[in-house]
Design a protein around this motif. Structure first.
Motif, mmCIF file in Angstrom:
data_model
loop_
_atom_site.group_PDB
_atom_site.id
_atom_site.type_symbol
_atom_site.label_atom_id
_atom_site.label_comp_id
_atom_site.label_asym_id
_atom_site.label_seq_id
_atom_site.Cartn_x
_atom_site.Cartn_y
_atom_site.Cartn_z
ATOM 1 N N GLU A 56 -39.725 -2.966 -79.826
ATOM 2 C CA GLU A 56 -40.383 -1.982 -80.792
ATOM 3 C C GLU A 56 -39.080 -1.458 -81.360
ATOM 4 O O GLU A 56 -39.243 -1.017 -82.809
ATOM 5 C CB GLU A 56 -41.120 -1.046 -80.073
ATOM 6 N N GLN B 140 -46.231 -9.990 -89.844
ATOM 7 C CA GLN B 140 -46.630 -9.175 -90.996
ATOM 8 C C GLN B 140 -45.820 -8.172 -91.510
ATOM 9 O O GLN B 140 -45.671 -8.010 -92.615
ATOM 10 C CB GLN B 140 -48.024 -8.579 -90.189
ATOM 11 N N ARG C 254 -40.861 -4.362 -73.974
ATOM 12 C CA ARG C 254 -41.470 -3.946 -75.122
ATOM 13 C C ARG C 254 -40.900 -2.822 -75.773
ATOM 14 O O ARG C 254 -40.998 -2.607 -77.335
ATOM 15 C CB ARG C 254 -43.059 -3.250 -74.590
ATOM 16 N N GLU D 122 -47.670 -13.029 -78.052
ATOM 17 C CA GLU D 122 -48.430 -13.370 -79.265
ATOM 18 C C GLU D 122 -48.694 -12.295 -80.276
ATOM 19 O O GLU D 122 -48.559 -12.402 -81.399
ATOM 20 C CB GLU D 122 -49.613 -14.024 -78.881
ATOM 21 N N GLU D 123 -49.036 -11.240 -79.568
ATOM 22 C CA GLU D 123 -49.360 -10.050 -80.455
ATOM 23 C C GLU D 123 -48.220 -9.646 -81.246
ATOM 24 O O GLU D 123 -48.225 -9.413 -82.473
ATOM 25 C CB GLU D 123 -49.790 -8.903 -79.573
ATOM 26 N N PHE D 124 -46.651 -9.433 -80.343
ATOM 27 C CA PHE D 124 -45.768 -9.251 -81.162
ATOM 28 C C PHE D 124 -45.275 -10.116 -82.316
ATOM 29 O O PHE D 124 -44.748 -9.550 -83.295
ATOM 30 C CB PHE D 124 -44.677 -9.218 -80.272
ATOM 31 N N ARG D 125 -45.490 -11.310 -82.012
ATOM 32 C CA ARG D 125 -45.102 -12.223 -83.079
ATOM 33 C C ARG D 125 -45.953 -12.116 -84.271
ATOM 34 O O ARG D 125 -45.257 -12.311 -85.398
ATOM 35 C CB ARG D 125 -45.528 -13.763 -82.529
ATOM 36 N N GLN D 126 -47.408 -11.794 -84.233
ATOM 37 C CA GLN D 126 -47.998 -11.697 -85.432
ATOM 38 C C GLN D 126 -47.661 -10.376 -86.178
ATOM 39 O O GLN D 126 -47.672 -10.329 -87.339
ATOM 40 C CB GLN D 126 -49.583 -11.542 -85.068
ATOM 41 N N ARG D 127 -47.308 -9.281 -85.122
ATOM 42 C CA ARG D 127 -46.968 -8.202 -86.065
ATOM 43 C C ARG D 127 -45.370 -8.289 -86.635
ATOM 44 O O ARG D 127 -45.434 -7.819 -87.643
ATOM 45 C CB ARG D 127 -46.863 -7.083 -84.904
ATOM 46 N N ARG E 207 -47.915 -13.730 -72.159
ATOM 47 C CA ARG E 207 -48.007 -14.689 -73.427
ATOM 48 C C ARG E 207 -48.895 -13.788 -74.343
ATOM 49 O O ARG E 207 -48.676 -13.938 -75.838
ATOM 50 C CB ARG E 207 -48.317 -15.981 -72.933
ATOM 51 N N ALA E 208 -49.710 -13.126 -73.912
ATOM 52 C CA ALA E 208 -50.704 -12.369 -74.704
ATOM 53 C C ALA E 208 -49.568 -11.228 -75.565
ATOM 54 O O ALA E 208 -50.018 -11.100 -76.761
ATOM 55 C CB ALA E 208 -51.943 -11.571 -74.088
ATOM 56 N N ASP E 209 -48.982 -10.647 -74.828
ATOM 57 C CA ASP E 209 -48.166 -9.623 -75.330
ATOM 58 C C ASP E 209 -47.239 -10.255 -76.324
ATOM 59 O O ASP E 209 -47.058 -9.503 -77.470
ATOM 60 C CB ASP E 209 -47.465 -8.735 -74.435
#
Length: 322
Positions: free
Chosen positions: A115, A152, A111, A144-149, A140-142
């Motif tokens: 960052e 953007q 992580r 996916e969150e990073f992919r969206q970020r 996978r939840a982490d």
């Protein structure tokens, strides 16, 4: 057997230290007695009293300190033994088992690395680590969150960079630096092919150039028609950079008239300046005639007298005002 084991665990004995103290205090006591018998009764009595007082204290302190030292060393040995045992147990595990045990720590490291890549705009490298986070460790939840970020942030960064690039291109257009504008339009299209805003930038430059050329031609025609020959000549010189031979053909006759009239006006202004002994102005007009109409007879005549005009202008030999 049990006593031997306990003795081994107890570590080093305090015997040598105690024996040394016993010898030292024995010698001190003997010395005090000798001094008392040899006439130094007070000194000998004080020595005997000091030995009898300090010896028990020294023995007790020695035993106490030695016991703490032994306990401390024993605890440290036990700690090292446990660490070594844990390392041996860890090495005996399989790679999958070690990954399970360390997954939280490695998750945090991943992580942090993601960052850092986002902060430095290394989006492709960040996506590689995101896949590692999802596929190898199962977060996978982490991921996916990073992919969206990342998507953007990358879109926002792209939009800002494209806006800045187009603003710079518009500056080149306003300054009429057409060659640089065409080159910059191509550069922007190469750098940001995924942005729809960069499509047609060369056409944008071409259209701006064409609009300016049309406006320049219109202003030239109006100036020539209204008899503003100096302005028309200035516009004609600039327009010459934009017109092809085919485009210039319809304007040729008017251009000849403008040029002839401008040359004639310059000749009249030059003669009047010379007659009025306005040497500075005469020299300036003469230099313009030579520069703009170098192959004319008027330019040849000006060349014959221009040096004298410059000398008089430099010496300030202007005509007196009347």
């Amino acid at each position: 057997m049990e006593k031997a084991i306990q003795k081994k665990r107890s570590g080093p004995s305090a015997g040598p230290v105690l024996a040394l103290l016993f010898v030292l205090y024995g010698l001190a006591l003997a010395l005090s007695v000798v001094l008392a018998y040899n006439g130094s009764k007070e000194l000998g009595a004080a020595g005997v009293l000091l030995v009898l007082t300090m010896a028990p204290v020294a023995f007790v302190v020695t035993l106490s300190l030695n016991g703490r030292f032994i306990r401390t060393m024993s605890e440290r040995v036990d700690t090292v033994a446990r660490v070594v045992q844990n390392m041996a147990d860890h090495n005996a595990l399989s790679d999958d088992a070690r990954r399970v045990l360390n997954r939280e720590h490695e998750r945090e490291l991943l992580r942090q690395a993601i960052e850092e890549d986002i902060a430095t705009r290394n989006y492709d490298a960040a996506l590689v680590l995101v896949r590692e986070l999802a596929d190898r460790f199962g977060f996978r939840a982490d991921a996916e969150e990073f992919r969206q970020r990342i998507t953007q942030v990358r879109a926002e960064t792209l939009e800002r960079e494209v806006s800045d690039a187009i603003a710079y291109l518009d500056g080149l257009i306003i300054q009429r630096r057409w060659e640089q504008a065409f080159a910059d339009a191509q550069r922007i299209q190469r750098l940001y092919p995924e942005s729809g805003r960069v499509e047609g930038l060369r056409d944008r430059v071409q259209q701006a150039k064409g609009s300016y050329k049309s406006d320049l031609e219109r202003r030239f025609l109006l100036a020539a028609q209204e008899g503003r020959h100096e302005e028309a000549l200035t516009l004609l010189k600039e327009l010459d950079f934009y017109l092809t031979p085919v485009e210039a053909e319809p304007l040729r006759e008017m251009a000849r008239g403008v040029i002839g009239k401008a040359r004639e006006n310059l000749g009249v202004s030059f003669r009047l300046a010379v007659q009025d002994r306005r040497w500075r102005e005469a020299a300036r007009i003469g230099e313009r005639i030579i520069a703009e109409f170098p192959n004319t007879r008027m330019a040849a005549e000006v060349r014959n007298i221009i040096d004298g005009l410059r000398t008089r202008a430099a010496n300030g030999q202007e005509a007196a005002a009347t």
